[in-house]
Design an enzyme around this catalytic site. Structure first.
Site, PDB file in Angstrom:
ATOM      1  N   TYR A 122       0.760  -1.212   0.056  1.00  0.00           N
ATOM      2  CA  TYR A 122      -0.122  -0.002   0.128  1.00  0.00           C
ATOM      3  C   TYR A 122       0.904   1.309   0.014  1.00  0.00           C
ATOM      4  CZ  TYR A 122      -4.048  -2.824   1.002  1.00  0.00           C
ATOM      5  OH  TYR A 122      -5.285  -3.920   1.033  1.00  0.00           O
ATOM      6  N   GLY A 125     -16.385  -0.524  -4.825  1.00  0.00           N
ATOM      7  CA  GLY A 125     -15.995   0.860  -5.279  1.00  0.00           C
ATOM      8  C   GLY A 125     -16.892   1.922  -5.520  1.00  0.00           C
TER       9      GLY A 125
END
Length: 330
Positions: free
Chosen positions: A53, A220
């Site tokens: 990340y 999403g």
């Protein structure tokens, strides 16, 4: 905040998991620290991240932000059940990747865990997760490597992410054979719109006492009131959400979803999270707030009870495939 056991373990975790993927790429360090403080104040004790990340040339940045937050003290580290992941290539972006800098070989696991511990400024990881399956590394090797880390006190529990049902079974059967605890959690794509995990992943997880941690619970943003936001604010969806809405059938499905929830006075994003909390085998969904307001909305979902009428309506709009083999056979 409500708490539950993580799979078959004695570890108690909050029913919301704080996802940190936006920390760095979209949320700066100061705001990320504020969100983590707010999450802890709300009783969220389960934080999820991954070594990759930050992405690209900033791989590892998110773990570094979390580590700097731990370094502030105030019992932050002791209060958090910390989960991170291993699999992705952590070689510097743009450099020529060397062999053994990714996936689940014993060599890379050893290298990756030490690097994560350094970035996170901690001496142990509560839940170390395989970010993906590695078809070339046998589970005997993987468990041998993890058992060493457990004996060293660097890792307490092991989980998986994006594993199919047969790999959950294979991993835990191998673990039982070699005397390891095995997987205790599986982080999978699961939400109202994407329910294929119900076919084999979730049944396998339940049979092996593996807690299910859904990622992308709003798919999403598709389940977060995207059409209503377009109408009210003129803010059009982008990326994969926009691509999905270009399909007339999907757009009609999402419109029906938003209409149902508006009829009952419910916010779409909160209802989508609350639905996941009703599902068998689910420990808690991962929420990845970019702002404190988004975190507040997610927290409200824990206290939201969906009526039978709403649950039936959601099932009608988003019918799941059902378990295997009935999902595709008699």
């Amino acid at each position: 905040m409500e708490y539950t056991q993580l799979g078959r373990t004695g570890l108690k975790v909050s029913r919301l998991v704080l996802g940190t993927m936006n920390f760095g790429p979209q949320t700066d360090e100061a705001d990320s620290h504020a969100i983590m403080d707010a999450a802890l104040d709300a009783g969220i004790n389960f934080f999820d991240t991954a070594n990759v990340y930050g992405w690209g040339e900033n791989k590892g940045r998110t773990e570094t932000i979390i580590g700097n937050w731990f370094a502030k003290g105030g019992e932050r580290r002791d209060k958090v059940v910390l989960a991170t992941k291993v699999y992705g290539n952590m070689a510097p972006d743009g450099s020529t990747p060397w062999p053994n800098h990714d996936k689940l070989s014993a060599v890379n696991i050893r290298r990756a865990v030490d690097a994560s511990l350094k970035r996170l400024q901690t001496d142990y990881i509560d839940l170390y997760q395989f970010h993906h399956i590695d078809r070339n590394t046998p589970f005997e090797e993987i468990w041998q490597a993890l058992d060493v880390l457990v004996q060293q006190g660097k890792v307490l529990y092991v989980g998986s992410s994006n594993f199919p049902g047969y790999k959950i079974a294979q991993a835990n059967e191998t673990a039982a054979r070699v005397g390891s605890l095995g997987l205790v959690s599986e982080q999978c794509l699961y939400n109202l719109f994407e329910r294929r995990a119900e076919m084999e992943v979730i049944p396998a997880a339940q049979d092996y006492g593996v807690g299910v941690i859904p990622w992308s619970p709003l798919h999403g943003g598709l389940l977060g009131g995207v059409i209503k936001k377009e109408v009210e604010g003129g803010r059009r969806a982008g990326g994969r959400t926009a691509d999905a809405l270009n399909d007339p059938a999907v757009r009609a499905q999402i419109q029906s979803y938003e209409d149902l929830l508006e009829k009952h006075g419910l916010e779409p994003g909160e209802a989508a999270l609350a639905w996941l909390l009703t599902r068998p085998g689910v420990t808690g969904p991962i929420v990845g707030p970019r702002t404190a307001e988004q975190l507040d909305s997610a927290i409200r979902a824990v206290e939201l009870e969906l009526s039978e009428e709403v649950l039936a309506g959601l099932e009608e709009i988003f019918p799941g495939p059902g378990p295997s083999p009935e999902a595709f056979a008699w």
